[in-house]
Design an enzyme around this catalytic site. Structure first.
Site, PDB file in Angstrom:
ATOM      1  N   CYS A 113      -4.552  -0.746   3.216  1.00  0.00           N
ATOM      2  CA  CYS A 113      -4.973   0.234   2.210  1.00  0.00           C
ATOM      3  C   CYS A 113      -4.404  -0.038   0.816  1.00  0.00           C
ATOM      4  O   CYS A 113      -4.923   0.467  -0.183  1.00  0.00           O
ATOM      5  CB  CYS A 113      -4.566   1.632   2.649  1.00  0.00           C
ATOM      6  SG  CYS A 113      -5.124   2.043   4.320  1.00  0.00           S
ATOM      7  N   HIS A 241      -5.019   5.774  -3.316  1.00  0.00           N
ATOM      8  CA  HIS A 241      -5.736   5.441  -2.086  1.00  0.00           C
ATOM      9  C   HIS A 241      -6.374   6.702  -1.523  1.00  0.00           C
ATOM     10  O   HIS A 241      -5.724   7.739  -1.377  1.00  0.00           O
ATOM     11  CB  HIS A 241      -4.782   4.824  -1.068  1.00  0.00           C
ATOM     12  CG  HIS A 241      -5.371   4.701   0.298  1.00  0.00           C
ATOM     13  ND1 HIS A 241      -6.627   4.172   0.520  1.00  0.00           N
ATOM     14  CD2 HIS A 241      -4.894   5.083   1.520  1.00  0.00           C
ATOM     15  CE1 HIS A 241      -6.889   4.213   1.817  1.00  0.00           C
ATOM     16  NE2 HIS A 241      -5.853   4.766   2.442  1.00  0.00           N
ATOM     17  N   ASN A 271     -12.018   7.361   4.250  1.00  0.00           N
ATOM     18  CA  ASN A 271     -10.998   6.343   4.033  1.00  0.00           C
ATOM     19  C   ASN A 271     -11.633   4.961   4.210  1.00  0.00           C
ATOM     20  O   ASN A 271     -11.959   4.564   5.320  1.00  0.00           O
ATOM     21  CB  ASN A 271      -9.847   6.539   5.026  1.00  0.00           C
ATOM     22  CG  ASN A 271      -8.720   5.547   4.834  1.00  0.00           C
ATOM     23  OD1 ASN A 271      -8.863   4.524   4.169  1.00  0.00           O
ATOM     24  ND2 ASN A 271      -7.576   5.829   5.441  1.00  0.00           N
TER      25      ASN A 271
END
Length: 315
Positions: A113, A241, A271
């Site tokens: 990430c 993020h 995500n």
């Protein structure tokens, strides 16, 4: 040595949108359960015939077109991804082939990430060292391919997509548009976010990640601003993020970015791992929510319990 700057951005998401209501028919969950815990309402899901390099190439092509560049103008391609199934050719080489590039250096980075800020810093360092003149930096992941679609705690989180940035050397004497990176990790807690096994599957220790992100990361993100000589209150935007709205909003507030637009693309995209930061940045630029030259904090965190961030000037 010259600094570098982002001259254009671009993004791409698959056409298929998976809603919370549809997920409720697949696993024991509901729209209320998902939105109250992570803030996600929809996510884009790639089909079996849409590999990671195709997502990445679409985003890269858009960034190049926005910069007014031909594929042959790029001498370095960096792709941040953790969902490359094959070991070789790497994603960057496949993207270069799809775009018809001529002899660029091609590197993949797997920092999950936090991958895009790591890749952006690597491109900036290459330009400063004279190893590259123009770089195409992409974050791309197909998280749906590594999701356990029977695990309601993780499958509701993930989406697919890609975001890209063109990085070019600044003119001599010009102020750099990419600030110093602040990066690091917590190796002893790396097991908290995993993509392991055969076939590989995404799993995480949600509470551990939440505590780490909300307690440790605000001070680190503020340090990234300090390295650029910028007060967080002067930021025009914060692009974190896109993991969980319950992490993003408190983290942005604790950074002290009181006047900044806060990217909340997680609501629509879920995500997307390494894609999430450039994807959210590109959307802010496309919608005109930030202007050319505006200071923006990019900050990725998660897998490996790694983090990386830098202040950039909006293209």
């Amino acid at each position: 040595m010259h600094g570098s700057r982002i001259t254009a951005v671009g993004h791409y998401q698959p056409a298929r949108v998976l809603t919370n209501e549809e997920l409720a028919g697949m696993v024991d969950t509901s729209d209320e359960w998902i939105t109250s815990r992570v803030g996600i309402r929809t996510r884009h899901i790639a089909g079996p015939d849409e590999p990671v390099d195709e997502l990445a190439a679409h985003a890269g092509a858009k960034a190049l077109a926005s910069a007014g560049l031909a594929p042959g103008d790029v001498d370095l391609v960096l792709v941040a991804t953790s969902t490359a199934i094959d070991r070789s050719p790497n994603m960057a080489a496949r993207v270069a082939a799809r775009l018809g590039m001529t002899e660029p250096a091609t590197l993949d980075l797997n920092v999950v990430c936090a991958g895009f800020p790591h890749a952006l810093a690597t491109a900036d360092h290459a330009v400063r060292a004279g190893s590259a003149r123009r770089a195409l930096v992409i974050g791309a992941d197909k998280m749906s391919e590594v999701a356990d679609w029977e695990d309601r705690t993780t499958c509701v989180l993930v989406g697919d997509g890609a975001g890209a940035a063109v990085v070019e050397a600044c003119a001599p004497g010009a102020e750099p548009g990419i600030g110093p990176v602040l990066w690091g990790s917590v190796p002893e807690l790396g097991h908290a976010v995993r993509i392991e096994g055969t076939p590989p599957r995404f799993a995480q220790e949600g509470q551990s990640v939440y505590r780490w992100a909300t307690t440790r990361l605000p001070a680190i993100a503020r340090q990234a601003c300090e390295r650029s000589g910028l007060d967080p209150a002067d930021l025009a935007a914060v692009v974190l993020h896109q993991a969980n709205l319950r992490i993003i909003e408190p983290l942005a507030a604790r950074i002290g970015a009181v006047n900044a637009v806060v990217a909340r693309d997680v609501v629509d995209s879920g995500n997307t791992s390494a894609a999430s930061v450039p994807l959210a940045l590109s959307k802010l630029v496309e919608r005109g929510e930030i202007g050319s030259g505006d200071p923006v904090l990019l900050f990725g965190f998660g897998g490996n319990l790694s983090y990386a961030g830098q202040v950039v000037r909006c293209p």
